[in-house]
Write a protein that holds these residues in place. Structure first.
Motif, PDB file in Angstrom:
ATOM      1  N   ARG A  90       0.864  -1.209  -0.111  1.00 24.18           N
ATOM      2  CA  ARG A  90      -0.027  -0.188   0.140  1.00 24.18           C
ATOM      3  C   ARG A  90       0.921   1.292   0.185  1.00 24.18           C
ATOM      4  NH1 ARG A  90      -3.548  -2.285   4.007  1.00 24.18           N
ATOM      5  NH2 ARG A  90      -5.492  -3.073   2.929  1.00 24.18           N
ATOM      6  N   LEU A  91       2.012   1.157   0.375  1.00 27.39           N
ATOM      7  CA  LEU A  91       2.962   2.438   0.606  1.00 27.39           C
ATOM      8  C   LEU A  91       3.206   2.880  -0.568  1.00 27.39           C
ATOM      9  CD1 LEU A  91       5.508   1.203   3.524  1.00 27.39           C
ATOM     10  CD2 LEU A  91       3.596   2.734   3.654  1.00 27.39           C
ATOM     11  N   MET A  95      -3.719   7.569  -1.344  1.00 23.98           N
ATOM     12  CA  MET A  95      -5.281   7.621  -1.327  1.00 23.98           C
ATOM     13  C   MET A  95      -5.650   8.946  -0.868  1.00 23.98           C
ATOM     14  SD  MET A  95      -7.902   5.452  -2.546  1.00 23.98           S
ATOM     15  CE  MET A  95      -9.630   5.084  -2.236  1.00 23.98           C
ATOM     16  N   GLU A 114       2.463  11.532  10.533  1.00 16.52           N
ATOM     17  CA  GLU A 114       1.936  10.166  11.268  1.00 16.52           C
ATOM     18  C   GLU A 114       2.402   8.969  10.508  1.00 16.52           C
ATOM     19  OE1 GLU A 114       0.666   9.610  14.143  1.00 16.52           O
ATOM     20  OE2 GLU A 114      -0.085   7.621  13.961  1.00 16.52           O
ATOM     21  N   GLY A 115       2.179   8.932   9.165  1.00 11.83           N
ATOM     22  CA  GLY A 115       2.631   7.693   8.555  1.00 11.83           C
ATOM     23  C   GLY A 115       4.263   7.599   8.274  1.00 11.83           C
ATOM     24  N   VAL A 119       4.986   4.615  10.555  1.00  9.01           N
ATOM     25  CA  VAL A 119       5.135   3.454   9.580  1.00  9.01           C
ATOM     26  C   VAL A 119       6.270   3.250   9.083  1.00  9.01           C
ATOM     27  CG1 VAL A 119       3.934   2.339   7.485  1.00  9.01           C
ATOM     28  CG2 VAL A 119       2.515   3.515   9.099  1.00  9.01           C
ATOM     29  N   ARG A 163      -0.921  14.701   3.156  1.00  8.87           N
ATOM     30  CA  ARG A 163      -0.635  13.189   4.086  1.00  8.87           C
ATOM     31  C   ARG A 163      -0.297  12.066   3.224  1.00  8.87           C
ATOM     32  NH1 ARG A 163      -5.495  10.884   7.439  1.00  8.87           N
ATOM     33  NH2 ARG A 163      -6.575  10.860   5.777  1.00  8.87           N
ATOM     34  N   MET A 167       3.845  10.125   2.255  1.00 10.32           N
ATOM     35  CA  MET A 167       4.448   8.690   1.976  1.00 10.32           C
ATOM     36  C   MET A 167       5.225   8.429   0.747  1.00 10.32           C
ATOM     37  SD  MET A 167       3.166   7.646   4.866  1.00 10.32           S
ATOM     38  CE  MET A 167       3.591   5.931   4.856  1.00 10.32           C
TER      39      MET A 167
ATOM     40  N   ALA B 186      -4.413   3.093   4.616  1.00  8.46           N
ATOM     41  CA  ALA B 186      -3.799   3.921   3.404  1.00  8.46           C
ATOM     42  C   ALA B 186      -2.599   4.303   3.406  1.00  8.46           C
ATOM     43  CB  ALA B 186      -5.009   4.740   2.644  1.00  8.46           C
ATOM     44  N   ILE B 187      -2.282   4.813   4.752  1.00  9.46           N
ATOM     45  CA  ILE B 187      -0.850   5.201   4.997  1.00  9.46           C
ATOM     46  C   ILE B 187       0.015   4.085   5.353  1.00  9.46           C
ATOM     47  CG2 ILE B 187      -1.402   7.709   5.225  1.00  9.46           C
ATOM     48  CD1 ILE B 187      -1.016   7.415   8.342  1.00  9.46           C
ATOM     49  N   GLY B 188      -0.333   2.790   5.159  1.00 11.80           N
ATOM     50  CA  GLY B 188       0.466   1.780   5.503  1.00 11.80           C
ATOM     51  C   GLY B 188       0.426   1.016   6.887  1.00 11.80           C
ATOM     52  N   MET B 189      -0.463   1.290   7.697  1.00 13.82           N
ATOM     53  CA  MET B 189      -0.710   0.974   9.068  1.00 13.82           C
ATOM     54  C   MET B 189      -1.310  -0.413   8.994  1.00 13.82           C
ATOM     55  SD  MET B 189      -1.762   3.927  11.569  1.00 13.82           S
ATOM     56  CE  MET B 189      -0.571   5.410  11.866  1.00 13.82           C
ATOM     57  N   ARG B 193      -1.579  -1.271  14.752  1.00 14.67           N
ATOM     58  CA  ARG B 193      -0.978  -0.037  14.836  1.00 14.67           C
ATOM     59  C   ARG B 193      -2.076   1.205  14.732  1.00 14.67           C
ATOM     60  NH1 ARG B 193       4.200   1.565  14.046  1.00 14.67           N
ATOM     61  NH2 ARG B 193       4.643  -0.137  12.355  1.00 14.67           N
ATOM     62  N   ARG B 197      -2.963   3.924  17.267  1.00 15.38           N
ATOM     63  CA  ARG B 197      -2.568   5.401  17.130  1.00 15.38           C
ATOM     64  C   ARG B 197      -3.731   6.191  16.574  1.00 15.38           C
ATOM     65  NH1 ARG B 197       1.935   7.640  18.437  1.00 15.38           N
ATOM     66  NH2 ARG B 197       1.772   9.102  16.693  1.00 15.38           N
TER      67      ARG B 197
END
Lengths: 254, 285
Positions: A90-91, A95, A114-115, A119, A163, A167, B186-189, B193, B197
């Motif tokens: 997904r990285l 989206m 955050e990401g 992550v 946001r 990534m 979507a941000i890979g979590m 997590r 978070r």
């Protein structure tokens, strides 16, 4: 010869009895801006959600950057990837949602960092500097410490775009990014998207903004009832559609 | 048809006129009645067979103060255990794994389905079932030595609380919009997590009022541990009146302390609520 960034082959998706996607095949080339248009329920949003695996496909395959998504071939069978592997895949995509889905308990800046920090495990100060630069790019440098509830819909959506960009995705997916906005706020979001398109980002945009599609899209894809009806250059599909269904849709929208 | 005049006649200008105050006769009357009833109750108690001097003397007696400290220590520890268990069980309950789901549902069913006092007695009397407990080959001990009143009360109250807290937590997590899970993914979590978070911090806003309620319940539920000899407030008050027969006076002492503690907890809960309403209440700048 270059390869498509996204290759979609014979993808089907059902929700119970309802066939959301019927054997859809499509290529998206690096740097291409593709707009997906069609009535609600035509499958365009589902197709986007399948690409970043918020929905799982029932048949067919999607390759992103040459890598098969969600499953792996093993001994003549397909095996589902683990949650961690799916998160890693997904990285490569960013989206942007119709309803923004910013994290309400975090400031604009925290939403963006955050990401990358949590992550990707990157350094906080380095990420912060990038996030501030991203906010500047979407015209919201002054709002870094504001909470989503303090921002207008258009501002929230621009933060949401920042946001996703934080990534460093290869592909940006936009799911009706301006549909939830008041009419006077649509322009500021489209302006950010145009600027992003100019910078060479590969984009798939589900939209009802035909003006944006005409101006920015390299290719327009018209979908109806879970299938691609017609695709081609924006001027051709929107200006001189070949299919009767496309003509009916366009005359209903304009 | 003639063009309409700018404003029609017959609707006088009411600006500058005040709205008259209502007399509220019924409010005055009912308030007076309540005051009379309260005064009668107070008079009855003042004239009843209660030695108020004992209440005053024992309010700050060392044993009573020790009791209230033990009550608060137990309430905080048992609630902490309950919240940890509650979060874990709520996550298990919402997991796609059917094994985890069933275990969580079974736990809630068992510990919500039996009286708390019975669970306390069972923990305390565990030695009757297992005279010695331990890990084979590593460590073992006599159950009567391990299962002290403190440990039995902590396990009984905490595990019971976990069953209730899990339902509160589950409701809180379900209250968070599905779009928040999707944005986190979507941000890979991963699932855990995203829960930690993104979802849990937002769920906290919803669960703090019911959790505050549960904690106030817990402060009072510790009094049940008096039946297994845990030296909390009620147990110590009882021990005093077994000796001096001032039953009502000591029960009033205990009651006053419980009221005081609960009165202090209520504003603390409001402070916590404000902390977790970040981004929701701070609308104006």
């Amino acid at each position: 010869m270059t390869k498509p960034l996204v290759a979609i082959r014979s993808v089907s998706k059902n929700f119970g009895e309802f066939q959301a996607l019927k054997s859809v095949s499509l290529d998206v080339w690096p740097g291409e801006v593709m707009c997906l248009i069609g009535a609600s329920g035509s499958g365009k949003t589902t197709l986007l959600r399948c690409i970043n695996q918020l929905a799982t496909i029932d048949a067919g395959g999607i390759w992103l950057d040459g890598e098969l998504l969600g499953v792996r071939e093993q001994g003549g069978k397909l095996r589902r990837l683990s949650e961690g592997e799916i998160a890693r895949q997904r990285l490569k995509t960013g989206m942007v949602f119709q309803r923004f889905n910013l994290f309400p308990h975090k400031t604009a800046l925290e939403n963006i960092t955050e990401g990358p920090t949590q992550v990707q495990g990157r350094k906080a100060d380095e990420v912060r500097a990038e996030a501030i630069e991203l906010l500047r790019r979407v015209g919201l440098a002054a709002k870094a410490d504001w909470y989503p509830a303090q921002l207008s819909g258009g501002q929230q959506q621009r933060v949401a775009i920042a946001r996703a960009l934080a990534m460093k995705p290869m592909l940006m997916l936009f799911d009706e990014p301006t549909s939830a906005l008041d009419p006077e706020l649509v322009g500021e979001v489209l302006a950010v998207m145009k600027q992003l398109a100019k910078s060479g980002m590969t984009m798939m945009v589900v939209t009802h903004e035909l003006g944006f599609a005409r101006e920015v899209a390299d290719r327009v894809v018209y979908m109806d009832q879970g299938a691609i009806v017609e695709q081609g250059r924006a001027s051709d599909v929107l200006g001189a559609p070949r299919e009767a269904r496309t003509r009916a849709f366009l005359s209903a929208v304009i | 048809m003639k063009p309409a005049p700018a404003l029609a006649d017959g609707f006088p200008d009411l600006s500058g006129m005040q709205i008259a105050r209502e007399p509220h006769w019924f409010r005055w009357l009912s308030a007076a009645l309540i005051v009379i009833v309260l005064a009668a109750i107070a008079r009855a108690f003042a004239g009843g067979q209660i030695e108020w001097s004992y209440v005053g003397r024992f309010l700050t007696a060392k044993v009573i103060l020790e009791g209230i400290v033990n009550t608060m220590v137990m309430a905080v520890l048992a609630m902490a255990l309950g919240i940890v268990l509650g979060i874990v069980v709520a996550i298990m309950r919402l997991s796609p794994n059917p094994v985890l789901k069933s275990v969580a549902a079974g736990y809630t069913w068992l510990f919500r389905g039996t009286p708390l006092i019975l669970q306390l007695l069972l923990w305390f009397n565990l030695a009757l079932v297992f005279p010695t407990i331990g890990i084979p080959g590593l460590w073992s001990a006599r159950a009567v030595d391990v299962m002290t009143p403190f440990l039995a009360a902590l396990l009984g109250l905490g595990i019971n609380q976990g069953a209730y807290t899990s339902e509160v937590m589950r409701a809180g997590m379900l209250s968070v919009d599905i779009g928040q899970y999707e944005a986190a993914q979507a941000i890979g979590m991963g699932r855990l997590r995203a829960l930690r978070r993104i979802v849990l911090p937002q769920a906290m806003r919803v669960v703090i009022p019911p959790l505050g309620n549960e904690f106030i319940g817990m402060v009072k539920a510790t009094s049940l541990a008096s039946v297994i000899q845990y030296p909390e407030l009620l147990h110590n008050a009882e021990n005093i009146y077994y000796a001096n027969s001032r039953v009502i006076e000591l029960l009033i002492v205990a009651g006053l302390w419980y009221l005081l503690v609960v009165s202090i907890l209520t504003p603390l809960q409001m402070l916590l609520e404000r902390r977790f309403a970040r981004g929701i209440l701070r609308l104006a700048r």
